[in-house]
Design an enzyme around this catalytic site. Structure first.
Site, PDB file in Angstrom:
ATOM      1  N   SER A 171      34.078 151.201 -24.210  1.00 41.98           N
ATOM      2  CA  SER A 171      34.364 149.868 -23.693  1.00 41.98           C
ATOM      3  C   SER A 171      33.056 149.074 -23.599  1.00 41.98           C
ATOM      4  O   SER A 171      32.419 148.826 -24.610  1.00 41.98           O
ATOM      5  CB  SER A 171      35.074 149.981 -22.339  1.00 41.98           C
ATOM      6  OG  SER A 171      35.674 148.766 -21.978  1.00 41.98           O
ATOM      7  N   ASP A 192      45.377 149.404 -27.868  1.00 45.75           N
ATOM      8  CA  ASP A 192      44.364 148.988 -26.905  1.00 45.75           C
ATOM      9  C   ASP A 192      44.494 147.478 -26.717  1.00 45.75           C
ATOM     10  O   ASP A 192      44.007 146.700 -27.534  1.00 45.75           O
ATOM     11  CB  ASP A 192      42.960 149.350 -27.399  1.00 45.75           C
ATOM     12  CG  ASP A 192      41.890 149.087 -26.337  1.00 45.75           C
ATOM     13  OD1 ASP A 192      42.212 148.418 -25.337  1.00 45.75           O
ATOM     14  OD2 ASP A 192      40.748 149.545 -26.514  1.00 45.75           O
ATOM     15  N   TYR A 240      27.003 153.404 -19.615  1.00 45.74           N
ATOM     16  CA  TYR A 240      27.999 152.340 -19.467  1.00 45.74           C
ATOM     17  C   TYR A 240      27.308 151.013 -19.143  1.00 45.74           C
ATOM     18  O   TYR A 240      27.217 150.132 -19.956  1.00 45.74           O
ATOM     19  CB  TYR A 240      29.039 152.710 -18.405  1.00 45.74           C
ATOM     20  CG  TYR A 240      30.158 151.692 -18.318  1.00 45.74           C
ATOM     21  CD1 TYR A 240      31.189 151.709 -19.252  1.00 45.74           C
ATOM     22  CD2 TYR A 240      30.170 150.700 -17.339  1.00 45.74           C
ATOM     23  CE1 TYR A 240      32.212 150.762 -19.209  1.00 45.74           C
ATOM     24  CE2 TYR A 240      31.188 149.753 -17.288  1.00 45.74           C
ATOM     25  CZ  TYR A 240      32.199 149.789 -18.217  1.00 45.74           C
ATOM     26  OH  TYR A 240      33.199 148.847 -18.180  1.00 45.74           O
TER      27      TYR A 240
END
Length: 739
Positions: free
Chosen positions: A576, A667, A495
């Site tokens: 993301s 989204d 991430y």
């Protein structure tokens, strides 16, 4: 790697129109944007593009031999009871529970721990397909009322409703256009504070083409002018009291929270996604006729400034009268506990000083004057019991290596509940009586997954030197007796952003691929996250964002060098900001990976700030409107750095790894246009712009309907997506099924 086409021919990629006339000039540099038209989700051209891509992906997934086996085995293993730690309000207990394969978790209430639980709110009854999720849950102080927020199809937009707890009847109150909010009750249980945006004044949002109201979540306009309101039970939303607004700073977000004693309401203001905020307070008891007395006066609540700058983060922990305790990173990158008296607002003092090594993640006041404190030590949680007044250590609360998923208790409670998980433990809820001489964690509820044997696996943590020598922690989950001969399929997840820490957690999908595909699963705790505090976060943001990609690439190289895998069998995955990570890494090192799975990624780094809440991410990324920051962004933006590797390398066989870009139509966090524009660009540059392209590895998408950024996704959609992406991974990396 050969083509995935059933006929072993080049894939029939859809032709996407390139509008060469669309060019933006950034500080003297012309940047073409030929797929700008994909930014309009409502255009017929965009819808046809999406439809063709969905058909292409479906045709490929049908050739993936392990797809149905994965779906069947993930479904079977997923069917176990899931519980969250109970929490108290009034004289009742509440908890969330999913029996196994229910689309959404259900809220239960009981009068005592051994009392008969009753369903209070079942979101599964709110839609036929399970796409309505519970996103806000707030019980009034006397446990008479539940304020609950529901979101549809994964959107960030929330509608708040009210239920009577005892009668289980829904009140007529409906609050719309709520986003990035909680509901914080005043202690008289007559109402609550919440945050919302003005209703969007856009025709497409208010009225769809067929004349029916549009299901919000597909729009892309910026979210501006966040405001704080107070809602009184039994009244219309139009009568809600506007407590705070700041039209001079339209991009800020705000939240209001009532202190534990009910005396104050704290107003938090956030400039962006950085862990810094302002704190104002209002003495509710000093208001004439409480909050309702402000109605009709056209005045905001008389908030008093306590912290009026954006220098550090302040999070309320407790208060004794005018003495307030906060968790903060002020002059403490790994956080500390401080106290201030509102009578002397300049006199701050340390209660628990910053730890040199470990990050102070949370502090919960319990048992009148004690604190349960959670530290993050080398990406593993450590629990302590401390004294609230002086911060002195009272006891260690020993837990296994893993993550604390929640600490549940009120200040007046002498019993606490602690949720725990790790890679091999689905969930344990501990109960701890703090009145015992030596508090002991006892298992209150333990989750057992039929058919899963944790002794088949081993978990190791290694520290990998990055490009600049900084050691990056990485967890490796593998079969117990794995041989390091480079033969194993490997999944590397990362991430690296927004001060978010990725700690050990249980994943059914990854357990299944480890068991049946022999996959080694790894998490690299790269810079940009919060694993070692704010310094670690800042070392992977803004001008230093490249450190994230270097860290991830170094972790991948370690897995190859150590003999776990080889490039053709190494898959990288992220969502993301982690989707951005995957997109940037395949641009920079396409030779290092055998598959890439990029979920809901931020791919257009020059325009992300123009859509929904994207403007808040400039704290981590910067903004292309500033010349220096444009120079950072253009160097790694996935959309703007797709290159033909065979033209960059003497190895004519060099190409991009098989890639799946995953997004969803609702989204409204990272809007789908990011993935769609990158998809069109990759297919054009690598696959269709040449008469005979060396790029035989597939570049495809998975575009989900009635789903969003990830939160609230129903169980079946979670299972289907895992089966699809891992079946694709297995196909392209040649991973065979083991029974």
């Amino acid at each position: 790697m050969g083509s995935l086409s059933p006929l072993d021919d080049p894939l029939p990629y859809p032709t996407a129109r390139r509008d060469e006339s669309v060019t933006d000039n950034y500080h003297g540099v012309d940047i073409p944007d030929p797929y700008r038209w994909l930014e309009d989700p409502d255009s017929d051209e965009t819808k046809k593009f999406v439809e063709k891509q969905v058909n292409l992906t479906d045709s490929i997934l049908k050739t993936c031999e392990t797809r149905e086996k994965l779906r069947e085995n993930i479904t079977k293993l997923y069917d176990f009871p899931k519980y969250e730690a109970p929490f108290r309000a009034g004289d009742k207990y509440f908890y969330f529970h999913n029996t196994g394969l229910q689309p959404q978790k259900v809220l239960y209430v009981q009068d005592s721990l051994d009392g008969e639980p009753e369903i209070l709110l079942d979101p599964n009854t709110l839609s036929e397909d399970g796409t309505v999720a519970l996103s806000i849950c707030s019980i009034s102080e006397d446990a008479m009322f539940l304020a609950y927020g529901i979101s549809s199809s994964g959107s960030d937009w929330v509608t708040i409703k009210i239920m009577q707890v005892v009668a289980k009847s829904v009140e007529p109150d409906v609050l719309s256009w709520v986003k990035f909010s909680d509901a914080s009750w005043t202690h008289d249980s007559k109402g609550f504070f919440y945050s919302r945006y003005p209703a969007p004044n856009l025709e497409r949002v208010l009225l769809h083409r067929d004349g029916e109201s549009l299901d919000a979540g597909t729009e892309t306009h910026s979210n501006l002018y966040h405001e704080v309101y107070y809602h009184r039970l039994g009244t219309d939303q139009s009568d809600d009291i506007l407590c705070w607004k700041d039209p001079e700073n339209p991009k800020c977000t705000r939240s209001a929270s009532v202190t534990q004693d009910g005396k104050y309401v704290l107003l938090y203001t956030y400039e962006n996604c950085d862990p810094v905020n302002q704190v104002y307070y209002c003495d509710l008891s000093a208001l004439p006729d409480w909050v309702e007395g402000c109605k009709g006066r056209n005045e905001l609540l008389p908030f008093i400034k306590l912290v009026d700058n954006f220098v550090a983060s302040y999070e309320y922990v407790a208060n004794d009268g005018t003495a307030l305790t906060f968790r903060t990173n002020k002059d403490a990158p790994k956080y500390k506990l401080v106290r201030v008296d509102l009578k002397e607002p300049d006199s701050w003092s340390d209660i628990i000083q910053e730890n040199e090594k470990d990050v102070l993640e949370s502090a919960v006041v319990v048992n009148k004057n004690q604190l349960v404190v959670s530290y993050l030590s080398d990406v593993k949680n450590v629990l302590q019991l401390r004294d609230l007044k002086a911060g002195a250590l009272l006891h260690h609360l020993p837990i296994d290596i893993g993550s604390v998923s929640g600490i549940s208790a009120r200040r007046k409670d002498d019993t606490i509940f602690i949720g725990f998980t790790n890679f091999l433990i689905p969930g344990i809820i501990y109960e701890c009586n703090l009145n015992e001489e030596v508090p002991n964690l006892k298992v209150f509820r333990e989750t057992v997954v039929p058919g899963f044997d944790h002794t088949d696996f081993q978990v190791n943590q290694v520290f990998v030197p990055s490009k600049d020598g900084v050691k990056i922690p990485m967890f490796i989950v593998a079969g117990k007796d794995i041989s390091l001969d480079g033969s194993h399929p490997c999944l590397l997840y990362g991430y690296g952003g927004f001060n978010i820490s990725i700690t050990p957690y249980f994943s059914v999908g990854r357990v299944v691929i480890a068991k049946h595909l022999g996959v080694v699963f790894c998490i690299a705790n790269i810079r940009g996250g919060g694993e070692y505090g704010e310094d670690w976060h800042k070392a992977g943001s803004l001008s230093k964002k490249q450190n994230c990609f270097d860290d991830f690439i170094s972790a991948a190289e370690y897995l190859v060098e150590a003999g776990y895998t080889r490039p053709k069998k190494l898959c990288i995955e992220g969502g993301s900001n982690g989707g951005l990570l995957v997109g940037a890494c395949i641009n920079q090192r396409p030779d290092l990976f055998g598959c890439a799975l990029a979920h809901v990624g931020v791919m257009d780094m020059l325009r992300f700030h123009k859509f929904t809440i994207g403007h808040a991410w400039t704290s981590d990324y910067g903004c292309s409107e500033k010349e220096e920051e444009f120079q950072w962004l253009i160097k790694y933006s996935p959309l703007h750095n797709v290159r033909r590797p065979w033209e960059q390398s003497p190895n004519q066989e060099s190409q991009y790894p098989p890639t799946m870009l995953l997004t969803a139509d609702h989204d409204d966090r990272v809007v789908p246009l990011h993935s769609l524009k990158l998809l069109a660009t990759m297919q054009y540059v690598l696959c269709t712009s040449l008469e005979k392209s060396p790029q035989s590895n597939p570049i495809i998408s998975r575009i989900e309907c009635k789903a969003g950024h990830g939160a609230g996704r129903p169980t079946q959609k979670v299972i289907d997506e895992a089966a699809d992406r891992y079946a694709f991974m297995a196909k392209v990396m040649g991973a065979s099924w083991v029974q």
